[in-house]
Scaffold this motif. Structure first.
Motif, PDB file in Angstrom:
ATOM      1  N   HIS A   1      -8.653  -1.618  -5.100  1.00 57.77           N
ATOM      2  CA  HIS A   1      -8.350  -1.712  -3.617  1.00 57.77           C
ATOM      3  C   HIS A   1      -7.089  -0.931  -3.361  1.00 57.77           C
ATOM      4  O   HIS A   1      -7.386  -0.356  -2.196  1.00 57.77           O
ATOM      5  CB  HIS A   1      -7.938  -3.286  -3.680  1.00 57.77           C
ATOM      6  CG  HIS A   1      -7.325  -3.862  -2.235  1.00 57.77           C
ATOM      7  ND1 HIS A   1      -7.905  -3.742  -1.064  1.00 57.77           N
ATOM      8  CD2 HIS A   1      -5.950  -4.010  -1.990  1.00 57.77           C
ATOM      9  CE1 HIS A   1      -7.005  -4.089  -0.030  1.00 57.77           C
ATOM     10  NE2 HIS A   1      -6.079  -4.177  -0.487  1.00 57.77           N
ATOM     11  N   LEU A   2      -6.185  -0.612  -4.332  1.00 53.34           N
ATOM     12  CA  LEU A   2      -5.096   0.054  -3.950  1.00 53.34           C
ATOM     13  C   LEU A   2      -5.312   1.562  -3.691  1.00 53.34           C
ATOM     14  O   LEU A   2      -4.885   2.213  -2.882  1.00 53.34           O
ATOM     15  CB  LEU A   2      -3.941  -0.119  -4.753  1.00 53.34           C
ATOM     16  CG  LEU A   2      -2.860   0.711  -4.512  1.00 53.34           C
ATOM     17  CD1 LEU A   2      -2.055  -0.107  -3.110  1.00 53.34           C
ATOM     18  CD2 LEU A   2      -1.532   0.392  -5.476  1.00 53.34           C
TER      19      LEU A   2
ATOM     20  N   PRO B   1       2.815   4.406  -4.788  1.00 55.06           N
ATOM     21  CA  PRO B   1       2.949   2.854  -4.752  1.00 55.06           C
ATOM     22  C   PRO B   1       3.923   2.200  -5.408  1.00 55.06           C
ATOM     23  O   PRO B   1       4.376   2.770  -6.429  1.00 55.06           O
ATOM     24  CB  PRO B   1       1.510   2.293  -5.264  1.00 55.06           C
ATOM     25  CG  PRO B   1       1.192   3.333  -6.304  1.00 55.06           C
ATOM     26  CD  PRO B   1       1.682   4.691  -5.636  1.00 55.06           C
ATOM     27  N   VAL B   2       4.687   1.285  -4.499  1.00 50.37           N
ATOM     28  CA  VAL B   2       5.831   0.751  -5.157  1.00 50.37           C
ATOM     29  C   VAL B   2       5.987  -0.688  -4.419  1.00 50.37           C
ATOM     30  O   VAL B   2       5.350  -1.012  -3.560  1.00 50.37           O
ATOM     31  CB  VAL B   2       7.482   1.494  -4.537  1.00 50.37           C
ATOM     32  CG1 VAL B   2       7.507   3.018  -5.107  1.00 50.37           C
ATOM     33  CG2 VAL B   2       7.304   1.785  -3.034  1.00 50.37           C
ATOM     34  N   LYS B   3       6.831  -1.428  -5.529  1.00 56.20           N
ATOM     35  CA  LYS B   3       6.963  -3.017  -4.996  1.00 56.20           C
ATOM     36  C   LYS B   3       8.463  -2.845  -4.649  1.00 56.20           C
ATOM     37  O   LYS B   3       9.246  -2.460  -5.852  1.00 56.20           O
ATOM     38  CB  LYS B   3       6.729  -3.605  -6.175  1.00 56.20           C
ATOM     39  CG  LYS B   3       6.930  -5.120  -5.902  1.00 56.20           C
ATOM     40  CD  LYS B   3       7.326  -6.015  -6.923  1.00 56.20           C
ATOM     41  CE  LYS B   3       8.188  -7.318  -6.768  1.00 56.20           C
ATOM     42  NZ  LYS B   3       8.968  -7.355  -5.459  1.00 56.20           N
ATOM     43  N   ASN B   4       8.958  -3.031  -3.502  1.00 49.31           N
ATOM     44  CA  ASN B   4      10.507  -3.303  -3.335  1.00 49.31           C
ATOM     45  C   ASN B   4      11.058  -4.542  -3.934  1.00 49.31           C
ATOM     46  O   ASN B   4      10.419  -5.540  -3.806  1.00 49.31           O
ATOM     47  CB  ASN B   4      10.611  -3.410  -1.953  1.00 49.31           C
ATOM     48  CG  ASN B   4      10.700  -1.812  -1.172  1.00 49.31           C
ATOM     49  OD1 ASN B   4      10.874  -1.071  -1.761  1.00 49.31           O
ATOM     50  ND2 ASN B   4       9.977  -1.910  -0.033  1.00 49.31           N
TER      51      ASN B   4
ATOM     52  N   ALA C   1       1.026  -1.772   1.885  1.00 53.00           N
ATOM     53  CA  ALA C   1      -0.264  -1.903   1.504  1.00 53.00           C
ATOM     54  C   ALA C   1      -1.074  -3.010   2.112  1.00 53.00           C
ATOM     55  O   ALA C   1      -2.036  -3.149   1.912  1.00 53.00           O
ATOM     56  CB  ALA C   1      -0.628  -1.685   0.017  1.00 53.00           C
ATOM     57  N   ASN C   2      -0.253  -3.908   2.744  1.00 56.10           N
ATOM     58  CA  ASN C   2      -0.788  -5.130   3.117  1.00 56.10           C
ATOM     59  C   ASN C   2      -1.040  -5.373   4.668  1.00 56.10           C
ATOM     60  O   ASN C   2      -1.485  -6.257   5.040  1.00 56.10           O
ATOM     61  CB  ASN C   2       0.421  -6.015   2.723  1.00 56.10           C
ATOM     62  CG  ASN C   2      -0.048  -7.600   2.821  1.00 56.10           C
ATOM     63  OD1 ASN C   2      -1.190  -7.847   2.648  1.00 56.10           O
ATOM     64  ND2 ASN C   2       0.761  -8.554   2.984  1.00 56.10           N
ATOM     65  N   THR C   3      -0.734  -4.098   5.365  1.00 53.28           N
ATOM     66  CA  THR C   3      -1.261  -4.189   6.679  1.00 53.28           C
ATOM     67  C   THR C   3      -2.727  -3.566   6.736  1.00 53.28           C
ATOM     68  O   THR C   3      -3.120  -2.626   6.318  1.00 53.28           O
ATOM     69  CB  THR C   3      -0.463  -3.363   7.690  1.00 53.28           C
ATOM     70  OG1 THR C   3      -0.025  -2.301   6.812  1.00 53.28           O
ATOM     71  CG2 THR C   3       0.556  -4.260   8.613  1.00 53.28           C
TER      72      THR C   3
END
Ligand code: GTP
Ligand code: MG
Length: 300
Positions: A242-243, A263-266, A189-191
């Motif tokens: 945003h997401l 959506p996940v956080k690793n 999601a950060n690119t």
């Protein structure tokens, strides 16, 4: 006189209303998650077994751009299933446009210890990242072979020459167990934007998976550093405007339906498990198992 002048000034030039900044969060989440159901989902995945005797493992294949978090997702799944921080599938420690993962590996997750050690019935295959340019990153044809179970364990990717029928890395007679049962695209999601050449490669992989009838999903990682409120509280994930936009744009670009994007956080820096991190991974993992099991039932 003074008041009169002030009134005229006011009328011609009224003071601007103070603008309250728009909230980055929606009032209501756009997808409902039952945050308390972690244990139920965990049990479901831990107890899962393919119904067919000849298939020991439901196989999930990850693919996606370099550094998206494929290897980290495998480590995160391992942590969640084993309920402890485990030894990571080696991840890219530096920001690089070259893939860190170079070989085709199956990751199994151990259950129990010593002589009673077995493995969970879900396994993950890690693969080299897709890169810009025709001679860089994993060749889409190699991913297609992996889908059919034709890529041998330990195969070292060569971006310039994809595997052919005579190569030692080619599996001539794949079993139903070797085949991939769910294809999962991993993106960050950060690119800002995925390069069009990488999108083209992703599209051709998706087309092959569709022809083979393999179910497809996507994980959007790095939600914790995609800016905004999620960093502070993962529970706001489905309220982040945003997401939501990121997911919609990604869905439109690659053609994966929004309800198949998670959506996940690793786990990356943590030394202990976190319920909210686990929960997001588990809800996606459960869907992988459901989709993969459906494929096994109908097609294998
Ligand atoms: N904050 C944060 N960092 C992450 C997340 N996922 C992965 N990372 C970090 O991003 C970097 C790249 O992750 P990898 O798992 O190596 O990515 P990959 O897709 O396997 O990369 P290649 O094998 O090089 O294609 C590592 O430093 C990870 O710790 C996430 O969800 N949040
Ligand atoms: Mg990797």
């Amino acid at each position: 006189m003074f008041r009169w002048i002030m009134r005229i000034l006011w009328r011609n030039n009224p003071p601007k209303k103070e603008q309250t900044p728009e909230s980055p969060l929606l009032d209501e989440p756009w997808r409902e998650l039952r945050w308390g159901d972690r244990q139920r989902d965990l049990q479901y995945v831990q107890e899962y077994k393919p119904a067919r005797e000849d298939i020991r493992y439901l196989r999930v294949l990850l693919y996606g751009p370099v550094g998206a978090g494929k290897s980290s997702l495998i480590t995160s799944v391992s942590n969640v299933l084993r309920e402890q921080i485990t030894i990571p599938a080696l991840a890219n420690a530096i920001t690089s446009d070259k893939s860190f993962t170079k070989q085709y590996d199956t990751h199994k997750f151990a259950k129990g210890r010593g002589s009673s050690k077995t493995f969970y019935s879900v396994v993950f295959n890690d693969i080299m990242g897709l890169e810009d340019g025709s001679n860089n990153g994993v060749h889409p044809n190699d991913i297609k072979l992996a889908l059919e179970g034709r890529l041998k364990e330990g195969h070292k990717f060569n971006p310039v020459s994809p595997v052919t029928k005579n190569d030692p890395g080619y599996n001539k007679s794949p079993s139903a167990d070797d085949r991939v049962h769910v294809l999962v695209c991993v993106v960050s999601a950060n690119t800002p934007q995925i390069k069009s050449s990488v999108l083209e490669k992703m599209k051709s992989v998706r087309e092959t998976a569709s022809e083979l009838g393999i179910p497809q999903m996507a994980m959007m990682t790095h939600i914790d550093d995609a800016r905004g409120e999620i960093e502070k509280d993962l529970k706001t994930v489905y309220k982040s405007k945003h997401l939501r936009k990121k997911i919609k744009d990604f869905s439109a670009a690659v053609g994966i339906p929004i309800n198949c994007i998670f959506p996940v956080k690793n786990y990356s820096e943590e030394i202990d498990l976190n319920d909210d991190v686990d929960f997001l991974i588990l809800s996606a993992l459960k869907k992988m198992v459901i989709f993969g099991d459906d494929f096994i039932e109908k097609n294998c």
